[in-house]
Every structure is written in structure tokens, then in C-alpha cells.
Motif scaffolding. Structure first.
Motif, short mmCIF file in Angstrom:
data_model
loop_
_atom_site.label_atom_id
_atom_site.label_comp_id
_atom_site.label_asym_id
_atom_site.label_seq_id
_atom_site.Cartn_x
_atom_site.Cartn_y
_atom_site.Cartn_z
N VAL A 1 0.05 124.94 44.98
CA VAL A 1 0.74 124.21 43.92
C VAL A 1 -0.07 122.98 43.50
O VAL A 1 -0.26 122.73 42.31
N LEU A 2 -0.52 122.21 44.47
CA LEU A 2 -1.30 121.01 44.15
C LEU A 2 -2.58 121.36 43.41
O LEU A 2 -2.92 120.72 42.41
N GLN B 1 -5.76 122.72 37.03
CA GLN B 1 -5.58 123.55 35.86
C GLN B 1 -4.67 122.93 34.80
O GLN B 1 -4.88 123.15 33.61
N MET B 2 -3.66 122.19 35.22
CA MET B 2 -2.66 121.70 34.27
C MET B 2 -2.86 120.24 33.88
O MET B 2 -2.63 119.86 32.74
N ASN B 3 -3.23 119.41 34.85
CA ASN B 3 -3.42 117.99 34.58
C ASN B 3 -4.64 117.77 33.70
O ASN B 3 -5.67 118.41 33.87
N GLU B 4 -4.51 116.88 32.76
CA GLU B 4 -5.63 116.54 31.89
C GLU B 4 -6.29 115.28 32.45
O GLU B 4 -5.74 114.19 32.38
N PRO B 5 -7.50 115.42 33.02
CA PRO B 5 -8.15 114.26 33.61
C PRO B 5 -8.69 113.29 32.57
O PRO B 5 -8.99 113.67 31.44
N LEU B 6 -8.81 112.05 32.99
CA LEU B 6 -9.44 111.04 32.14
C LEU B 6 -10.92 111.35 32.04
O LEU B 6 -11.58 111.59 33.03
#
Length: 134
Positions: free
Chosen positions: A120-121, A127-132
């Protein structure tokens, strides 16, 4: 790349194993503490982890010190940090958020639960989080 930081070598090895079981292709660097991570960031230049996992298995205070070290270093101040913990003390949890933790995740008992948590993490942060982007 994922950075795993934890002062308990045995617990860190178990966590590392479960993340590799969840995703064998994931690149993970393991560190005894945040100071070692900061030294690696200095040596590797622009190569930054996509996620820092703080495995707070031993001392909660050591975990808070590691978080403080990460958040006060300009190279890592904006990187996502997830704390994996076993504590249920609301004061410790509040301290983690006040110091800049992006997420607190309670470590489940048992290997299957840890592998599920790792999946999950990894899915969310890779895959889902948009990094800076800098």
C-alpha cells in the motif's frame, strides 16, 4: 529510490525484507539514523529518495530526533517522510506531525500484515503521489 531509516538493526532488516517481498524491484537504501542518510545525500548529490521511511521500533525519542534532523536539512526538508511505529501515545504522534511527518503508520503484527502495508505504501508514494520536482 526509498530510504529506510531505523536505529534497531533487527527491526530494520525485517522491514527491509517485507518491502522487498512486496516489490522485489524497489530500490531501497538502509540507514542506521538520519545522520547517515544526510551523509549519503551529500555524497550522492542530486540523487534523492522518493520516500523516507522512519522505522521507529526502538526509542520514540530517537525517531523524533531523526525526523528533526531530516526536516532541518535543506536537502531533505521537503521529501516525504512516513513514520512506521508501534506507539499509541497521542503526545508522541502529535510531536511527529508537528515536526513535519507526512504520515504515521502503525506497524501491523505478523509478516503478512507488514507485506500488505508495504504494498500500500509503495503504491501510494511511488505511483499515486505527485512528488515535488525541483
Amino acid at each position: 529510490m526509498l530510504a529506510l531509516v531505523g536505529n534497531d538493526a533487527t527491526e530494520r532488516a525485517v522491514t527491509l525484507g517485507t518491502f522487498l517481498e512486496a516489490s522485489p524491484a524497489v530500490a531501497i537504501k538502509s540507514f542506521d539514523d538520519a545522520a547517515a542518510l544526510m551523509q549519503d545525500l551529500e555524497a550522492s548529490g542530486a540523487s534523492q529518495p522518493r520516500l523516507i521511511l522512519l522505522d521507529v521500533a526502538g526509542s520514540v525519542f530517537a525517531g523524533l530526533a531523526d525526523l528533526r534532523t531530516i526536516r532541518t536539512d535543506p536537502r531533505a526538508a521537503l521529501l516525504p517522510v512516513v513514520l512506521m511505529y508501534r506507539t499509541t501515545d497521542p503526545a508522541h504522534m502529535e510531536s511527529c506531525y508537528r515536526l513535519g511527518a507526512n504520515s504515521l503508520v502503525r506497524k501491523p503484527d505478523g509478516r503478512e500484515g507488514m507485506v500488505d502495508l508495504a504494498r500500500v505504501l509503495l503504491r501510494y508514494w511511488q505511483q499515486m503521489n505527485e512528488p515535488l520536482r525541483r
